[in-house]
Motif scaffolding. Structure first.
Motif, PDB file in Angstrom:
ATOM      1  N   LEU A  79       0.857  -1.181   0.000  1.00 48.42           N
ATOM      2  CA  LEU A  79       0.000   0.000   0.000  1.00 48.42           C
ATOM      3  C   LEU A  79       0.893   1.231   0.000  1.00 48.42           C
ATOM      4  O   LEU A  79       1.692   1.420   0.913  1.00 48.42           O
ATOM      5  CB  LEU A  79      -0.892  -0.015   1.249  1.00 48.42           C
ATOM      6  N   VAL A  80       0.767   2.070  -1.026  1.00 48.01           N
ATOM      7  CA  VAL A  80       1.656   3.234  -1.132  1.00 48.01           C
ATOM      8  C   VAL A  80       0.956   4.543  -0.797  1.00 48.01           C
ATOM      9  O   VAL A  80       1.618   5.511  -0.428  1.00 48.01           O
ATOM     10  CB  VAL A  80       2.328   3.324  -2.523  1.00 48.01           C
ATOM     11  N   ALA A  81      -0.358   4.599  -0.932  1.00 45.41           N
ATOM     12  CA  ALA A  81      -1.068   5.844  -0.630  1.00 45.41           C
ATOM     13  C   ALA A  81      -2.505   5.519  -0.250  1.00 45.41           C
ATOM     14  O   ALA A  81      -3.117   4.634  -0.839  1.00 45.41           O
ATOM     15  CB  ALA A  81      -1.047   6.787  -1.825  1.00 45.41           C
ATOM     16  N   THR A  82      -3.006   6.247   0.737  1.00 43.98           N
ATOM     17  CA  THR A  82      -4.372   6.057   1.221  1.00 43.98           C
ATOM     18  C   THR A  82      -5.054   7.394   1.368  1.00 43.98           C
ATOM     19  O   THR A  82      -4.422   8.383   1.757  1.00 43.98           O
ATOM     20  CB  THR A  82      -4.357   5.377   2.609  1.00 43.98           C
ATOM     21  N   ILE A  83      -6.340   7.417   1.053  1.00 47.13           N
ATOM     22  CA  ILE A  83      -7.154   8.588   1.359  1.00 47.13           C
ATOM     23  C   ILE A  83      -8.420   8.078   2.042  1.00 47.13           C
ATOM     24  O   ILE A  83      -9.125   7.216   1.516  1.00 47.13           O
ATOM     25  CB  ILE A  83      -7.457   9.439   0.109  1.00 47.13           C
ATOM     26  N   THR A  84      -8.666   8.595   3.235  1.00 44.19           N
ATOM     27  CA  THR A  84      -9.838   8.133   3.983  1.00 44.19           C
ATOM     28  C   THR A  84     -11.104   8.762   3.430  1.00 44.19           C
ATOM     29  O   THR A  84     -11.058   9.682   2.600  1.00 44.19           O
ATOM     30  CB  THR A  84      -9.714   8.491   5.467  1.00 44.19           C
ATOM     31  N   ARG A  85     -12.230   8.266   3.893  1.00 41.63           N
ATOM     32  CA  ARG A  85     -13.492   8.830   3.422  1.00 41.63           C
ATOM     33  C   ARG A  85     -13.620  10.287   3.841  1.00 41.63           C
ATOM     34  O   ARG A  85     -14.341  11.048   3.215  1.00 41.63           O
ATOM     35  CB  ARG A  85     -14.661   7.994   3.918  1.00 41.63           C
ATOM     36  N   GLY A  86     -12.908  10.664   4.859  1.00 40.83           N
ATOM     37  CA  GLY A  86     -12.911  12.056   5.302  1.00 40.83           C
ATOM     38  C   GLY A  86     -11.867  12.923   4.627  1.00 40.83           C
ATOM     39  O   GLY A  86     -11.778  14.124   4.903  1.00 40.83           O
ATOM     40  N   GLY A  87     -11.075  12.312   3.729  1.00 40.82           N
ATOM     41  CA  GLY A  87     -10.086  13.082   2.995  1.00 40.82           C
ATOM     42  C   GLY A  87      -8.698  13.118   3.605  1.00 40.82           C
ATOM     43  O   GLY A  87      -7.810  13.809   3.095  1.00 40.82           O
ATOM     44  N   PHE A  88      -8.472  12.365   4.680  1.00 41.66           N
ATOM     45  CA  PHE A  88      -7.136  12.314   5.268  1.00 41.66           C
ATOM     46  C   PHE A  88      -6.246  11.440   4.398  1.00 41.66           C
ATOM     47  O   PHE A  88      -6.626  10.350   3.985  1.00 41.66           O
ATOM     48  CB  PHE A  88      -7.201  11.751   6.685  1.00 41.66           C
ATOM     49  N   MET A  89      -5.036  11.912   4.135  1.00 42.18           N
ATOM     50  CA  MET A  89      -4.118  11.193   3.244  1.00 42.18           C
ATOM     51  C   MET A  89      -2.913  10.661   4.014  1.00 42.18           C
ATOM     52  O   MET A  89      -2.429  11.317   4.954  1.00 42.18           O
ATOM     53  CB  MET A  89      -3.658  12.118   2.118  1.00 42.18           C
ATOM     54  N   HIS A  90      -2.454   9.493   3.590  1.00 44.59           N
ATOM     55  CA  HIS A  90      -1.260   8.897   4.181  1.00 44.59           C
ATOM     56  C   HIS A  90      -0.443   8.246   3.074  1.00 44.59           C
ATOM     57  O   HIS A  90      -0.993   7.669   2.141  1.00 44.59           O
ATOM     58  CB  HIS A  90      -1.642   7.847   5.233  1.00 44.59           C
ATOM     59  N   TYR A  91       0.893   8.377   3.203  1.00 49.23           N
ATOM     60  CA  TYR A  91       1.776   7.852   2.171  1.00 49.23           C
ATOM     61  C   TYR A  91       2.854   6.971   2.772  1.00 49.23           C
ATOM     62  O   TYR A  91       3.348   7.226   3.875  1.00 49.23           O
ATOM     63  CB  TYR A  91       2.452   9.010   1.423  1.00 49.23           C
ATOM     64  N   ASP A  92       3.236   5.953   2.027  1.00 52.33           N
ATOM     65  CA  ASP A  92       4.414   5.175   2.382  1.00 52.33           C
ATOM     66  C   ASP A  92       5.622   6.091   2.242  1.00 52.33           C
ATOM     67  O   ASP A  92       5.668   6.972   1.374  1.00 52.33           O
ATOM     68  CB  ASP A  92       4.534   3.969   1.450  1.00 52.33           C
ATOM     69  N   LYS A  93       6.634   5.851   3.059  1.00 52.06           N
ATOM     70  CA  LYS A  93       7.812   6.717   3.041  1.00 52.06           C
ATOM     71  C   LYS A  93       8.513   6.702   1.688  1.00 52.06           C
ATOM     72  O   LYS A  93       9.155   7.682   1.312  1.00 52.06           O
ATOM     73  CB  LYS A  93       8.774   6.292   4.145  1.00 52.06           C
ATOM     74  N   SER A  94       8.363   5.627   0.951  1.00 53.60           N
ATOM     75  CA  SER A  94       9.061   5.521  -0.335  1.00 53.60           C
ATOM     76  C   SER A  94       8.501   6.488  -1.380  1.00 53.60           C
ATOM     77  O   SER A  94       9.166   6.775  -2.379  1.00 53.60           O
ATOM     78  CB  SER A  94       8.981   4.086  -0.860  1.00 53.60           C
ATOM     79  N   VAL A  95       7.276   6.985  -1.156  1.00 51.25           N
ATOM     80  CA  VAL A  95       6.656   7.863  -2.151  1.00 51.25           C
ATOM     81  C   VAL A  95       6.294   9.232  -1.591  1.00 51.25           C
ATOM     82  O   VAL A  95       5.882  10.121  -2.338  1.00 51.25           O
ATOM     83  CB  VAL A  95       5.387   7.205  -2.759  1.00 51.25           C
ATOM     84  N   GLU A  96       6.449   9.392  -0.283  1.00 49.06           N
ATOM     85  CA  GLU A  96       6.056  10.650   0.345  1.00 49.06           C
ATOM     86  C   GLU A  96       6.813  11.827  -0.268  1.00 49.06           C
ATOM     87  O   GLU A  96       8.018  11.752  -0.484  1.00 49.06           O
ATOM     88  CB  GLU A  96       6.333  10.577   1.852  1.00 49.06           C
TER      89      GLU A  96
END
Length: 120
Positions: A48-65
């Motif tokens: 998993l390299v990137a996530t966006i929650t239903r509320g719009g919060f984003m999270h990235y793996d360090k390799s792609v941040e």
């Protein structure tokens, strides 16, 4: 029946950019967290390299941040991945899916993915 259709992959040189798109159907898209996964080689686990929650919060793996940006557009049931400053190690097949789905359901709904190839 849930369907996930990815597009936008291609071949670029290192430093280039691509924008991936995923359109979903058959799921309550706006209520799901969505993510982009990458499989770097056949037989290797998807990561998993990137996530966006239903509320719009984003999270990235360090390799792609700092290089990748995820966005969603709920009216179109779509999630996007803007990839900048691509590196050869970003090469792989990219898939979208919902990290908030139970594992068994998530495994059943993988799409075909879209191939990204980055040359040095």
């Amino acid at each position: 029946q849930v369907q996930l259709v990815e597009s936008g992959g291609g071949s670029v040189q290192a430093g280039g950019s691509l924008t991936l798109a995923c359109v979903s159907s058959g799921m309550n898209f706006s209520l799901n967290d969505m993510g982009w996964y990458r499989r770097q080689a056949p037989g290797k686990q998807r990561e998993l390299v990137a996530t966006i929650t239903r509320g719009g919060f984003m999270h990235y793996d360090k390799s792609v941040e700092g290089r990748f940006s995820i966005a969603r557009h709920n009216p179109e049931n779509a999630v996007y991945l803007q990839m900048n400053n691509l590196k050869p190690e970003d090469t792989g097949v990219y898939y979208c899916n919902s990290p908030s789905e139970p594992d068994s359901h998530r495994e059943a709904i993988w799409g075909q993915g879209t191939q990204v190839t980055v040359s040095s």
